[in-house]
Design a protein around this motif. Sequence first.
Motif, PDB file in Angstrom:
ATOM      1  N   TRP A  58       0.855  -1.183   0.000  1.00 37.84           N
ATOM      2  CA  TRP A  58       0.000   0.000   0.000  1.00 37.84           C
ATOM      3  C   TRP A  58       0.892   1.234   0.000  1.00 37.84           C
ATOM      4  CZ3 TRP A  58      -4.991   0.194  -0.968  1.00 37.84           C
ATOM      5  CH2 TRP A  58      -5.708   1.366  -0.677  1.00 37.84           C
ATOM      6  N   ASP A 106     -12.688  -2.498  -9.519  1.00 34.22           N
ATOM      7  CA  ASP A 106     -11.703  -3.396  -8.929  1.00 34.22           C
ATOM      8  C   ASP A 106     -10.468  -3.512  -9.821  1.00 34.22           C
ATOM      9  OD1 ASP A 106     -13.455  -3.843  -6.843  1.00 34.22           O
ATOM     10  OD2 ASP A 106     -14.316  -5.644  -7.724  1.00 34.22           O
ATOM     11  N   GLN A 109      -8.246  -0.688  -9.191  1.00 30.27           N
ATOM     12  CA  GLN A 109      -7.503  -0.862  -7.944  1.00 30.27           C
ATOM     13  C   GLN A 109      -6.285  -1.754  -8.174  1.00 30.27           C
ATOM     14  OE1 GLN A 109     -10.003  -1.632  -4.539  1.00 30.27           O
ATOM     15  NE2 GLN A 109      -8.325  -2.522  -3.363  1.00 30.27           N
ATOM     16  N   GLY A 249     -14.942  -3.543  -4.070  1.00 28.15           N
ATOM     17  CA  GLY A 249     -14.242  -2.744  -3.074  1.00 28.15           C
ATOM     18  C   GLY A 249     -13.917  -3.454  -1.784  1.00 28.15           C
TER      19      GLY A 249
END
Length: 370
Positions: A58, A106, A109, A249
């Motif tokens: 992240w 998605d 992401q 999500g």
Amino acid sequence: MTNGQARDVALVGGGVIGLSCAWRLAAQGFRVRLIDPDPASGASHVAGGMLAPIAEAWPGEESLLELGAASLRRWPDFAAELSAASAGPSGLNEHGTLVVAVDNADREQLDALAEHLDSLGRKVTGRTSRELRGIESTLGPSVRAGLEVPGDLSVDNRTTLAALRRAAEAAGVEFVARSASRVHPGAVELDGDVLHCDAAVITAGVRAPELHSELAGLVRPVKGEILRLRTRPTALPPPAHTIRGPVHGRQIYLVPRADGLVIGATQYESGFDVEMTVGGVRDLIGDAERLLPGIGEYELAEANAGLRPATPDNLPLIGWLDTGVLVATGHHRNGFLQAPLTAEAVGELLCERRPPAETDPADPARWKEH
């Protein structure tokens, strides 16, 4: 402390971190007593067992990624030594991870994850839905694209815990089935009794703040609900790889076991509540079926919740708290992943040597500046 001296160490907490430290320290020649009324329980018993620093990377958590990646590199040797020391399987599954997406949001992401990893010099392989089904044929039609992360592995957490217990016992670790109430330099309070030691190591997960004042506010419980599914004769076999990804999500993962799957995990900030919720079970099953529709034929063998020990910055706490008092806790979702490196760092610190550089950001002294 000098390397090779059989010094007296008390470890408080017998999850994956405590058991790993106990085994490694005893193998180095320390006298080790592990204090826990029920070792191999709690969050370690419930865990999915993912070893996935890349898939969980992240932005802003680069130190956590480096720490996790360094520990992952140690896992093959750690597992081989654990298997030999325990005379049984280590629980390591060396198949990699597939991170998949079921809708455009998605996919965006996953694209962001791939770009972030690329900026750090870490490559993952983008796969089409057809390529993904060539790797895992039971993936559902909703899966549109994904990333292959061959280096992110997994363990069967309960097999690993059993192996750690056997290895620790074989190395001479003494198990003290008592509850600790406080840790001081040279002593651990045990319900009105006192156990004396040369050094104490707090490996007690979410209970760590109860043991030493320096940990107040630094470790909190984060609830995670997990389901265990068992295959039946009419069901398709479980995948060889860990399957994970965002589903509208929400993060979901499916980790293979010899007899089925572990599905997880919800995340709640709800104190010490470990009761399962209907909503959590519904979301886990619904999201998992989007990825692997065949799980509808599996047996629902277990629904359980654990409390992950989280810190404010998601990095663990590994280092000295006080004279003769070490801490190794706050590993959140990554206890199994970070166990080899944590055990190595604790051993180096007790031998008055420098721990691996990747653990420097985990020094609890970082909070004394705040």
